[in-house]
Design a protein around this motif. Structure first.
Motif, PDB file in Angstrom:
ATOM      1  N   ASN A 214       1.017  -1.808  -0.058  1.00 56.51           N
ATOM      2  CA  ASN A 214      -0.192  -0.041   0.300  1.00 56.51           C
ATOM      3  C   ASN A 214       0.769   1.426   0.223  1.00 56.51           C
ATOM      4  N   ALA A 215       2.024   1.721  -0.615  1.00 56.41           N
ATOM      5  CA  ALA A 215       2.949   2.258  -0.500  1.00 56.41           C
ATOM      6  C   ALA A 215       1.914   3.258  -1.408  1.00 56.41           C
ATOM      7  N   LEU A 216       1.940   4.476  -1.027  1.00 55.95           N
ATOM      8  CA  LEU A 216       0.765   5.803  -0.997  1.00 55.95           C
ATOM      9  C   LEU A 216       2.123   6.504  -2.659  1.00 55.95           C
TER      10      LEU A 216
ATOM     11  N   ILE B 293       8.040   4.539  -2.464  1.00 59.49           N
ATOM     12  CA  ILE B 293      10.553   5.549  -2.952  1.00 59.49           C
ATOM     13  C   ILE B 293      10.538   5.865  -3.707  1.00 59.49           C
ATOM     14  N   LYS B 294       9.775   3.687  -4.453  1.00 55.12           N
ATOM     15  CA  LYS B 294      10.481   3.761  -6.322  1.00 55.12           C
ATOM     16  C   LYS B 294      10.527   5.199  -7.304  1.00 55.12           C
ATOM     17  N   GLU B 295       8.370   5.333  -7.229  1.00 54.58           N
ATOM     18  CA  GLU B 295       8.204   6.299  -7.765  1.00 54.58           C
ATOM     19  C   GLU B 295       9.065   7.835  -7.592  1.00 54.58           C
TER      20      GLU B 295
ATOM     21  N   ASP C  72      11.472  18.961  -9.869  1.00 56.12           N
ATOM     22  CA  ASP C  72      10.244  17.611  -9.541  1.00 56.12           C
ATOM     23  C   ASP C  72       9.400  17.956  -8.626  1.00 56.12           C
ATOM     24  N   MET C  73       9.801  17.454  -7.713  1.00 56.79           N
ATOM     25  CA  MET C  73       9.136  17.637  -6.606  1.00 56.79           C
ATOM     26  C   MET C  73       8.175  19.381  -6.154  1.00 56.79           C
ATOM     27  N   TYR C  74       8.906  20.678  -6.656  1.00 58.32           N
ATOM     28  CA  TYR C  74       8.420  21.719  -6.111  1.00 58.32           C
ATOM     29  C   TYR C  74       7.386  21.818  -6.797  1.00 58.32           C
TER      30      TYR C  74
ATOM     31  N   LEU D 220       3.753   3.497   7.968  1.00 52.90           N
ATOM     32  CA  LEU D 220       5.833   3.706   8.658  1.00 52.90           C
ATOM     33  C   LEU D 220       5.943   4.716   7.081  1.00 52.90           C
ATOM     34  N   GLY D 221       6.335   5.746   7.426  1.00 52.75           N
ATOM     35  CA  GLY D 221       6.418   6.891   7.211  1.00 52.75           C
ATOM     36  C   GLY D 221       4.930   7.570   6.371  1.00 52.75           C
ATOM     37  N   GLY D 222       4.780   8.126   5.201  1.00 55.91           N
ATOM     38  CA  GLY D 222       3.594   8.669   4.517  1.00 55.91           C
ATOM     39  C   GLY D 222       2.646   7.712   5.031  1.00 55.91           C
ATOM     40  N   GLY D 223       2.878   5.873   5.239  1.00 52.43           N
ATOM     41  CA  GLY D 223       1.462   5.595   5.926  1.00 52.43           C
ATOM     42  C   GLY D 223       0.812   6.437   7.024  1.00 52.43           C
ATOM     43  N   CYS D 224       2.184   5.862   8.057  1.00 51.09           N
ATOM     44  CA  CYS D 224       2.074   6.972   9.644  1.00 51.09           C
ATOM     45  C   CYS D 224       1.526   8.360   9.715  1.00 51.09           C
ATOM     46  N   GLU D 225       1.609   9.072   8.678  1.00 49.00           N
ATOM     47  CA  GLU D 225       1.265  10.461   8.291  1.00 49.00           C
ATOM     48  C   GLU D 225       0.080  10.541   7.562  1.00 49.00           C
ATOM     49  N   LEU D 226      -0.788   9.289   7.006  1.00 52.00           N
ATOM     50  CA  LEU D 226      -2.266   9.226   6.814  1.00 52.00           C
ATOM     51  C   LEU D 226      -2.369   8.977   7.565  1.00 52.00           C
TER      52      LEU D 226
ATOM     53  N   GLY E  69      17.586   8.795   4.079  1.00 53.92           N
ATOM     54  CA  GLY E  69      18.094  10.405   3.205  1.00 53.92           C
ATOM     55  C   GLY E  69      16.940  10.804   3.237  1.00 53.92           C
ATOM     56  N   VAL E  70      15.939  11.302   4.107  1.00 54.32           N
ATOM     57  CA  VAL E  70      14.887  12.439   3.842  1.00 54.32           C
ATOM     58  C   VAL E  70      14.147  12.210   4.592  1.00 54.32           C
ATOM     59  N   ILE E  71      13.451  13.798   4.873  1.00 53.39           N
ATOM     60  CA  ILE E  71      11.817  13.745   5.833  1.00 53.39           C
ATOM     61  C   ILE E  71      11.284  13.319   5.973  1.00 53.39           C
ATOM     62  N   PRO E  72      10.187  13.699   6.860  1.00 55.92           N
ATOM     63  CA  PRO E  72       8.373  12.987   6.762  1.00 55.92           C
ATOM     64  C   PRO E  72       8.252  14.786   5.835  1.00 55.92           C
ATOM     65  N   GLY E  73       7.832  13.624   4.937  1.00 55.90           N
ATOM     66  CA  GLY E  73       6.642  15.124   3.871  1.00 55.90           C
ATOM     67  C   GLY E  73       5.777  15.537   3.902  1.00 55.90           C
ATOM     68  N   MET E  74       4.755  14.741   4.666  1.00 56.97           N
ATOM     69  CA  MET E  74       3.205  14.482   4.796  1.00 56.97           C
ATOM     70  C   MET E  74       2.801  14.607   5.844  1.00 56.97           C
TER      71      MET E  74
HETATM   72  N1  CO8 Z   1       7.635   2.364  -1.605  1.00 59.60           N
HETATM   73  C1  CO8 Z   1       7.770   1.466  -2.378  1.00 59.60           C
HETATM   74  N2  CO8 Z   1       7.610  -0.262  -3.109  1.00 59.60           N
HETATM   75  C2  CO8 Z   1       7.771  -0.171  -1.142  1.00 59.60           C
HETATM   76  C3  CO8 Z   1       7.244   0.380  -0.129  1.00 59.60           C
HETATM   77  C4  CO8 Z   1       7.521   1.823  -0.202  1.00 59.60           C
HETATM   78  N3  CO8 Z   1       7.845   2.723   0.628  1.00 59.60           N
HETATM   79  N4  CO8 Z   1       7.531  -0.366   0.814  1.00 59.60           N
HETATM   80  C5  CO8 Z   1       7.434  -1.204   0.280  1.00 59.60           C
HETATM   81  N5  CO8 Z   1       7.712  -1.595  -0.996  1.00 59.60           N
HETATM   82  C6  CO8 Z   1       7.316  -3.172  -1.727  1.00 59.60           C
HETATM   83  C7  CO8 Z   1       8.749  -3.420  -1.580  1.00 59.60           C
HETATM   84  O1  CO8 Z   1       9.446  -3.022  -2.486  1.00 59.60           O
HETATM   85  C8  CO8 Z   1       8.490  -4.468  -2.106  1.00 59.60           C
HETATM   86  O2  CO8 Z   1       8.584  -4.572  -3.730  1.00 59.60           O
HETATM   87  P1  CO8 Z   1       9.075  -6.281  -4.017  1.00 59.60           P
HETATM   88  O3  CO8 Z   1       8.299  -7.502  -4.464  1.00 59.60           O
HETATM   89  O4  CO8 Z   1       8.735  -5.633  -5.930  1.00 59.60           O
HETATM   90  O5  CO8 Z   1      10.683  -5.894  -4.421  1.00 59.60           O
HETATM   91  C9  CO8 Z   1       7.315  -4.932  -1.391  1.00 59.60           C
HETATM   92  O6  CO8 Z   1       6.791  -3.735  -0.983  1.00 59.60           O
HETATM   93  C10 CO8 Z   1       7.267  -5.704  -0.187  1.00 59.60           C
HETATM   94  O7  CO8 Z   1       8.248  -4.686   0.211  1.00 59.60           O
HETATM   95  P2  CO8 Z   1       9.193  -5.942   1.383  1.00 59.60           P
HETATM   96  O8  CO8 Z   1       9.649  -7.256   0.635  1.00 59.60           O
HETATM   97  O9  CO8 Z   1      10.250  -4.689   2.210  1.00 59.60           O
HETATM   98  O10 CO8 Z   1       8.216  -6.499   2.777  1.00 59.60           O
HETATM   99  P3  CO8 Z   1       8.747  -7.073   4.097  1.00 59.60           P
HETATM  100  O11 CO8 Z   1       7.908  -7.602   4.642  1.00 59.60           O
HETATM  101  O12 CO8 Z   1      10.506  -7.696   3.792  1.00 59.60           O
HETATM  102  O13 CO8 Z   1       9.324  -5.523   4.446  1.00 59.60           O
HETATM  103  C11 CO8 Z   1       8.898  -3.494   5.399  1.00 59.60           C
HETATM  104  C12 CO8 Z   1       8.078  -4.727   4.986  1.00 59.60           C
HETATM  105  C13 CO8 Z   1       9.903  -3.510   6.498  1.00 59.60           C
HETATM  106  C14 CO8 Z   1       7.864  -2.142   5.665  1.00 59.60           C
HETATM  107  C15 CO8 Z   1       9.988  -2.683   4.013  1.00 59.60           C
HETATM  108  O14 CO8 Z   1       8.953  -2.722   2.692  1.00 59.60           O
HETATM  109  C16 CO8 Z   1       9.987  -1.687   4.303  1.00 59.60           C
HETATM  110  O15 CO8 Z   1      10.562  -1.518   5.324  1.00 59.60           O
HETATM  111  N6  CO8 Z   1       9.732  -0.683   3.391  1.00 59.60           N
HETATM  112  C17 CO8 Z   1       9.984   0.469   3.485  1.00 59.60           C
HETATM  113  C18 CO8 Z   1       9.467   1.876   4.252  1.00 59.60           C
HETATM  114  C19 CO8 Z   1       9.668   3.453   4.380  1.00 59.60           C
HETATM  115  O16 CO8 Z   1      11.389   3.733   4.198  1.00 59.60           O
HETATM  116  N7  CO8 Z   1       9.135   4.053   4.485  1.00 59.60           N
HETATM  117  C20 CO8 Z   1       9.212   5.174   4.537  1.00 59.60           C
HETATM  118  C21 CO8 Z   1       9.240   6.123   3.031  1.00 59.60           C
HETATM  119  S1  CO8 Z   1       8.967   7.286   3.422  1.00 59.60           S
HETATM  120  C22 CO8 Z   1       7.674   8.105   3.409  1.00 59.60           C
HETATM  121  O17 CO8 Z   1       7.137   7.504   3.018  1.00 59.60           O
HETATM  122  C23 CO8 Z   1       8.123   9.922   3.550  1.00 59.60           C
HETATM  123  C24 CO8 Z   1       8.519  10.652   1.848  1.00 59.60           C
HETATM  124  C25 CO8 Z   1       8.741  11.538   2.276  1.00 59.60           C
HETATM  125  C26 CO8 Z   1      10.061  12.521   0.965  1.00 59.60           C
HETATM  126  C27 CO8 Z   1       9.376  13.681   1.034  1.00 59.60           C
HETATM  127  C28 CO8 Z   1      10.112  13.802  -0.096  1.00 59.60           C
HETATM  128  C29 CO8 Z   1       9.344  15.085  -0.624  1.00 59.60           C
END
Ligand code: CO8
Length: 261
Positions: free
Chosen positions: A30-32, A71-73, A81-83, A110-116, A139-144
């Motif tokens: 459910n990555a956002l 994260i992939k996006e 791009d962000m701005y 986690l991250g945006g999930g906690c923020e949502l 290497g980033v900070i919360p953004g939501m």
């Molecule tokens: N984004 C994209 N894909 C994700 C994310 C994510 N946040 N989290 C999980 N996935 C994907 C994985 O890449 C994986 O895909 P694939 O099968 O293609 O490899 C799939 O979901 C399943 O995940 P895992 O295999 O990793 O599952 P596990 O059970 O081993 O681990 C975890 C679960 C612990 C949740 C692990 O997936 C993880 O650590 N995820 C990332 C958590 C994270 O760091 N979240 C914060 C993201 S950043 C953010 O939210 C705010 C950003 C603010 C940026 C500011 C910009 C302006």
């Protein structure tokens, strides 16, 4: 469910006066991504506009509420791009929804999930829920909104520790810290959230909106301004039929029949 209720990244269901938005990108936990934000905001604002809906539940799967922003996006995006896309600003429209919104959280938030979850009015957590702001590890900070809402919800010390270390906390620690309203066994989470939302939806809709507005003012303003707003909004409920009905029903020892007027 009509065709306009069909989205790519979420499921939208109506249970009587409750709208349920289920994040539905299981392969990405459910990555956002941007499209999911649009779906959630569109569904929530449509539910908010619908007088037949009195409360909204946002939930994910048993394994993950949402594992963060996608994260992939974002990985190759630049500052410009962000701005220019004003990344994440769309979530402000969810925060602006007047209908009460409950987050029903199981598994990773986690991250945006906690923020949502924090954008919602309160969080019901399953005993398997985990909350964290792991952005610093990427290497980033919360953004939501997390830096602001988490700090207000649980205080500076705990928010600072979570945001600086990326440490994840479980449901018990989250409840003790005041991040979640209540812990529910995982198997009962959705039923409990639905029952809680149904209870809220049975109240007078405008009074619930005023209650939400004034509690949110505690989040967003200083004490004196919040107390003043509360008094003015409290005065204003005496302009509603539902106030007369609710108080009369109590005195007459009968259930209140609210008309949302
Ligand atoms: N984004 C994209 N894909 C994700 C994310 C994510 N946040 N989290 C999980 N996935 C994907 C994985 O890449 C994986 O895909 P694939 O099968 O293609 O490899 C799939 O979901 C399943 O995940 P895992 O295999 O990793 O599952 P596990 O059970 O081993 O681990 C975890 C679960 C612990 C949740 C692990 O997936 C993880 O650590 N995820 C990332 C958590 C994270 O760091 N979240 C914060 C993201 S950043 C953010 O939210 C705010 C950003 C603010 C940026 C500011 C910009 C302006």
């Amino acid at each position: 469910t009509d065709t306009a209720d069909t989205y790519d990244n979420i499921l939208l269901e109506r249970h009587a006066r409750v709208g349920v938005i289920t994040l539905n990108r299981p392969k990405a936990l459910n990555a956002l991504n941007f499209a999911t934000m649009r779906d959630v905001v569109d569904a929530a604002t449509r539910l908010d506009d619908d007088p037949a809906i009195g409360a909204i539940v946002i939930t994910g799967s048993e394994r993950a509420f949402a594992a963060g922003a996608d994260i992939k996006e974002m990985s190759t995006m630049s500052y410009m791009d962000m701005y220019l896309k004003d990344w994440f600003a769309g979530w402000d429209r969810l925060a602006g929804v007047r209908t009460p919104v409950i987050a029903a959280v199981s598994g990773h938030a986690l991250g945006g999930g906690c923020e949502l979850a924090l954008i919602c009015d309160f969080i019901l957590a399953s005993d398997t829920a985990t909350f964290g702001q792991p952005e610093i590890r990427l290497g980033v900070i919360p953004g939501m909104g997390g830096s602001q809402r988490l700090t207000r919800a649980i205080g500076k010390a705990k928010a600072m520790e979570m945001i600086l270390t990326g440490r994840t906390i479980g449901a018990v620690e989250a409840e003790r810290a005041g991040l979640v309203a209540r812990i529910v066994p995982a198997a009962d989470l959705l039923a409990d959230a639905l029952a809680t939302a149904t209870d809220i939806a049975a109240k007078s809709a405008p009074i619930a909106m005023l209650a939400k507005e004034v509690v949110n003012a505690a989040y967003e303003s200083m004490l004196s301004g919040g107390i003043h707003l509360e008094r003015r909004l409290f005065h204003s409920v005496f302009a509603t039929d539902d106030q007369s009905e609710g108080m009369a029903a109590f005195i007459e020892k009968r259930p209140a029949v609210f008309t949302n007027r």
